[in-house]
Scaffold this motif. Structure first.
Motif, PDB file in Angstrom:
ATOM      1  N   LEU A 469      19.413  -3.114 -38.586  1.00 32.66           N
ATOM      2  CA  LEU A 469      18.788  -1.791 -38.639  1.00 32.66           C
ATOM      3  C   LEU A 469      19.468  -0.880 -39.659  1.00 32.66           C
ATOM      4  N   ARG A 470      20.619  -1.330 -40.207  1.00 28.03           N
ATOM      5  CA  ARG A 470      21.235  -0.598 -41.324  1.00 28.03           C
ATOM      6  C   ARG A 470      20.345  -0.623 -42.556  1.00 28.03           C
ATOM      7  N   PHE A 471      19.581  -1.696 -42.675  1.00 27.88           N
ATOM      8  CA  PHE A 471      18.681  -1.828 -43.820  1.00 27.88           C
ATOM      9  C   PHE A 471      17.366  -1.158 -43.432  1.00 27.88           C
ATOM     10  N   ARG A 472      17.069  -0.046 -44.057  1.00 27.69           N
ATOM     11  CA  ARG A 472      15.946   0.790 -43.613  1.00 27.69           C
ATOM     12  C   ARG A 472      14.625   0.192 -44.094  1.00 27.69           C
ATOM     13  N   VAL A 473      14.096  -0.659 -43.249  1.00 31.20           N
ATOM     14  CA  VAL A 473      12.906  -1.426 -43.599  1.00 31.20           C
ATOM     15  C   VAL A 473      11.638  -0.793 -43.041  1.00 31.20           C
ATOM     16  N   GLY A 474      11.757  -0.059 -41.940  1.00 33.66           N
ATOM     17  CA  GLY A 474      10.581   0.523 -41.306  1.00 33.66           C
ATOM     18  C   GLY A 474      10.901   1.857 -40.665  1.00 33.66           C
ATOM     19  N   ASP A 475       9.974   2.320 -39.849  1.00 36.18           N
ATOM     20  CA  ASP A 475      10.103   3.597 -39.147  1.00 36.18           C
ATOM     21  C   ASP A 475      10.832   3.349 -37.831  1.00 36.18           C
ATOM     22  N   LEU A 476      12.155   3.483 -37.848  1.00 37.07           N
ATOM     23  CA  LEU A 476      12.963   3.137 -36.683  1.00 37.07           C
ATOM     24  C   LEU A 476      12.598   3.980 -35.465  1.00 37.07           C
ATOM     25  N   LYS A 477      12.336   5.250 -35.675  1.00 37.76           N
ATOM     26  CA  LYS A 477      12.005   6.125 -34.549  1.00 37.76           C
ATOM     27  C   LYS A 477      10.754   5.638 -33.828  1.00 37.76           C
ATOM     28  N   GLU A 478       9.725   5.265 -34.586  1.00 41.61           N
ATOM     29  CA  GLU A 478       8.475   4.800 -33.984  1.00 41.61           C
ATOM     30  C   GLU A 478       8.645   3.421 -33.355  1.00 41.61           C
ATOM     31  N   ILE A 479       9.367   2.547 -34.030  1.00 48.91           N
ATOM     32  CA  ILE A 479       9.597   1.207 -33.494  1.00 48.91           C
ATOM     33  C   ILE A 479      10.370   1.286 -32.176  1.00 48.91           C
ATOM     34  N   LYS A 480      11.378   2.137 -32.140  1.00 47.02           N
ATOM     35  CA  LYS A 480      12.171   2.302 -30.919  1.00 47.02           C
ATOM     36  C   LYS A 480      11.323   2.884 -29.793  1.00 47.02           C
ATOM     37  N   ARG A 481      10.500   3.883 -30.104  1.00 45.73           N
ATOM     38  CA  ARG A 481       9.642   4.504 -29.080  1.00 45.73           C
ATOM     39  C   ARG A 481       8.711   3.470 -28.450  1.00 45.73           C
ATOM     40  N   LEU A 482       8.067   2.681 -29.289  1.00 47.72           N
ATOM     41  CA  LEU A 482       7.140   1.669 -28.780  1.00 47.72           C
ATOM     42  C   LEU A 482       7.884   0.544 -28.069  1.00 47.72           C
ATOM     43  N   GLY A 483       9.072   0.204 -28.584  1.00 49.03           N
ATOM     44  CA  GLY A 483       9.864  -0.843 -27.945  1.00 49.03           C
ATOM     45  C   GLY A 483      10.299  -0.460 -26.544  1.00 49.03           C
ATOM     46  N   GLU A 484      10.699   0.774 -26.363  1.00 48.00           N
ATOM     47  CA  GLU A 484      11.104   1.236 -25.034  1.00 48.00           C
ATOM     48  C   GLU A 484       9.914   1.245 -24.078  1.00 48.00           C
ATOM     49  N   ASP A 485       8.733   1.598 -24.595  1.00 50.60           N
ATOM     50  CA  ASP A 485       7.532   1.561 -23.759  1.00 50.60           C
ATOM     51  C   ASP A 485       7.185   0.122 -23.376  1.00 50.60           C
ATOM     52  N   SER A 486       7.328  -0.813 -24.321  1.00 50.12           N
ATOM     53  CA  SER A 486       7.068  -2.226 -24.025  1.00 50.12           C
ATOM     54  C   SER A 486       8.018  -2.742 -22.952  1.00 50.12           C
ATOM     55  N   TYR A 487       9.266  -2.328 -23.024  1.00 48.67           N
ATOM     56  CA  TYR A 487      10.253  -2.775 -22.037  1.00 48.67           C
ATOM     57  C   TYR A 487       9.874  -2.295 -20.639  1.00 48.67           C
ATOM     58  N   GLU A 488       9.460  -1.038 -20.524  1.00 40.54           N
ATOM     59  CA  GLU A 488       9.052  -0.513 -19.218  1.00 40.54           C
ATOM     60  C   GLU A 488       7.821  -1.259 -18.706  1.00 40.54           C
ATOM     61  N   ALA A 489       6.869  -1.526 -19.599  1.00 44.05           N
ATOM     62  CA  ALA A 489       5.664  -2.262 -19.201  1.00 44.05           C
ATOM     63  C   ALA A 489       6.014  -3.691 -18.790  1.00 44.05           C
ATOM     64  N   TRP A 490       6.960  -4.297 -19.500  1.00 43.60           N
ATOM     65  CA  TRP A 490       7.367  -5.675 -19.189  1.00 43.60           C
ATOM     66  C   TRP A 490       8.017  -5.753 -17.811  1.00 43.60           C
ATOM     67  N   LYS A 491       8.880  -4.799 -17.494  1.00 41.55           N
ATOM     68  CA  LYS A 491       9.517  -4.792 -16.171  1.00 41.55           C
ATOM     69  C   LYS A 491       8.464  -4.680 -15.073  1.00 41.55           C
ATOM     70  N   GLU A 492       7.465  -3.854 -15.327  1.00 49.42           N
ATOM     71  CA  GLU A 492       6.383  -3.701 -14.350  1.00 49.42           C
ATOM     72  C   GLU A 492       5.561  -4.983 -14.245  1.00 49.42           C
ATOM     73  N   LEU A 493       5.339  -5.634 -15.397  1.00 54.15           N
ATOM     74  CA  LEU A 493       4.541  -6.862 -15.428  1.00 54.15           C
ATOM     75  C   LEU A 493       5.213  -7.978 -14.635  1.00 54.15           C
ATOM     76  N   ILE A 494       6.492  -8.219 -14.880  1.00 56.90           N
ATOM     77  CA  ILE A 494       7.146  -9.371 -14.248  1.00 56.90           C
ATOM     78  C   ILE A 494       7.434  -9.137 -12.765  1.00 56.90           C
ATOM     79  N   SER A 495       7.359  -7.880 -12.339  1.00 54.91           N
ATOM     80  CA  SER A 495       7.588  -7.601 -10.916  1.00 54.91           C
ATOM     81  C   SER A 495       6.286  -7.461 -10.140  1.00 54.91           C
ATOM     82  N   SER A 496       5.163  -7.576 -10.858  1.00 54.04           N
ATOM     83  CA  SER A 496       3.862  -7.372 -10.201  1.00 54.04           C
ATOM     84  C   SER A 496       3.382  -8.645  -9.501  1.00 54.04           C
TER      85      SER A 496
END
Length: 496
Positions: A469-496
């Motif tokens: 992530l030192r190499f600024r290849v993309g929009d880190l703020k947006e990638i992180k925001r969506l990644g955190e949302d995916s993680y929350e959705a994944w936890k809900e998915l595997i526990s459902s």
């Protein structure tokens, strides 16, 4: 017509660029770590070749099946001071490493670029000198300046050039609307490449969508479009021996000139008997009008990638569709008597009911379709870079599709694991790589050497401090925001 040299044979090649290749002056070895047949259908390799020649640089091409000698003259790789490598996939790295070790020499400058090394240069920094985080149109002039001047220090000071683990770097993007379109390309005459004798036409670069698993979609952002008049001028050069036009676009349906472009391909087919082809279509863009034109190209199969029909899994992936919407689009495809190919995805730890539900929807709504199922492969600079790499549970999930459907391809989990392990490496490991038929054995070896941590790779990694992530290849703020949302959705998915 020219003749090129591979390991075990000489092949005839149609190559209009060859006559412009300078006899004197600076030269580079251009290497693609795969067979020549695959290299001939790589847009990056074709672009590099044409661009270097246009700048007055003598280019000699090397492919994995050229056994260390150039296609053009038979010169050895050792004779070149500068080697330029085009690499799109992590699984290229073992072939790259072996080739340089076997045929290269100490002191060569090896410059690599492409989707995979751009997303994370670290894995190959022990076998290459530089990784360039830039589109070809920006990278080539910079290399050419250094070739003519000998000033490699200035080259390495460029923001988009990475020369070591501790460097920083920033992605550089070309405005493709202002850059020439590749209109002269080489193609073998004595055999067909994997997708036939195709002329590559890139109408867009980047992607307007945000599928959370797609490396190319994130690394090549922003979405950029070619002027259709420029595209039509390139199409005017297409004639035999090319048998088809291969359209390159991550989201053709979002190309603002898609109708005019497809009309041009239909006219090309009518006048010169050259078929057109289009890539996978985003379901939102599938209309009867669009598919009528696709059918007019001579294409008989439409490819779509719904990935899943489960709403929670769709939130994890950033892509997925309700069965009713999929049914509506399939009915259009069936109405036009087109065949259907479908891509689906399995996420780590998904419940059996979700896998079975996805397979049942396909069985009911698209029973005769060809289905390709892939496990999620986490990639750097995507929102899902922290997801666990696939394992035995995902292998069982893939088998559900094979049990329920007739025409199914399954991407092997063992290769998906190696792909992820190489792409997500935090330390250089190229020197330890060689082609293998035992990917699990290579993963174990890298883990034992401390070059990767299998324990960490097999769990969800929620820290956003990865070294790439030192190499600024993309929009880190947006990638992180969506990644955190995916993680929350994944936890809900595997526990459902």
């Amino acid at each position: 017509m020219t003749r090129i040299r591979l390991c075990d044979k000489t092949v005839r090649e149609f190559n209009p660029v060859h006559k412009y290749n300078p006899r004197k002056g600076p030269r580079v070895a251009l290497f693609y770590p795969a067979p020549y047949s695959v290299a001939s259908q790589s847009l990056g390799f074709q672009l590099l070749y044409a661009y270097f020649v246009s700048y007055g640089v003598r280019v000699e091409r090397f492919t994995y099946d050229s056994c260390g000698t150039s296609l053009e003259s038979g010169k050895t790789l050792k004779e070149f001071d500068v080697v330029v490598v085009s690499s799109s996939f992590e699984l290229d790295y073992p072939y790259l490493s072996e080739y340089l070790r076997k045929y290269g020499r100490e002191g060569q400058r090896v410059i690599a670029g492409g989707i995979a090394p751009t997303s994370n240069p670290i894995p190959i920094l022990d076998v290459v000198t530089n990784v360039v985080l830039a589109d070809v149109e920006i990278a080539v002039p910079s290399v050419v300046d250094a070739l003519f001047s000998g000033d490699w220090e200035s080259f390495e000071s460029l923001e988009f050039v990475v020369s070591g683990e501790d460097d920083e770097g920033k992605r550089a993007y070309a405005n493709v609307a202002e850059e020439p379109l590749l209109s002269t390309q080489f193609v073998p005459l004595d055999f067909d490449p994997p997708w036939g004798k195709g002329f590559l036409v890139e109408v867009t670069r980047g992607c307007p969508w945000k599928c959370r698993f797609c490396l190319e979609g994130w690394v090549t952002k922003p979405f950029r479009q070619r002027d259709v008049e420029q595209v039509k001028r390139a199409l005017a050069n297409v004639r035999r021996p090319f048998e088809k036009v291969i359209t390159i676009s991550l989201s053709l349906g979002n190309y603002e000139s898609v109708d005019e472009y497809l009309d041009s391909l239909i006219e090309l087919k009518r006048k010169r008997k050259v078929q057109g082809s289009v890539p996978s279509l985003r379901l939102e863009t599938v209309t009867e009008e669009l598919l009528e034109k696709v059918k007019g190209l001579g294409q008989r199969t439409v490819t779509v990638a719904p990935e899943t029909f489960d709403p929670l899994k769709a939130r994890v992936l950033g892509k997925g569709y309700a069965p009713e919407f999929f049914k509506e689009k399939v009915s259009i495809i069936n109405k036009l008597n087109l065949k259907l190919k479908v891509y689906m995805m399995v996420v780590p730890g998904e419940p059996a009911r979700v896998t079975e539900g996805d397979a049942e929807v396909l069985k009911e709504l698209a029973p005769g379709s060809h289905v390709s199922v892939n496990p999620l492969v986490p990639k750097p600079w995507t929102p899902l870079q922290g997801a666990p790499i696939p394992g035995e549970r995902e292998e069982r999930a893939l088998s559900v599709f094979a049990e329920k459907l007739r025409y199914v391809d399954l991407y092997p989990v063992k290769w998906a694991r190696l792909q992820a392990a190489l792409g997500l490496a935090r330390r250089p490991l190229g020197k330890h790589l060689a082609p293998t038929s035992d990917p699990e054995g290579l993963i174990r070896e890298l883990n034992e050497r401390g070059l990767i941590s299998l324990k960490e790779l097999e769990s969800w990694r929620t820290d956003w401090d990865e070294p790439w992530l030192r190499f600024r290849v993309g929009d880190l703020k947006e990638i992180k925001r969506l990644g955190e949302d995916s993680y929350e959705a994944w936890k809900e998915l595997i526990s459902s």
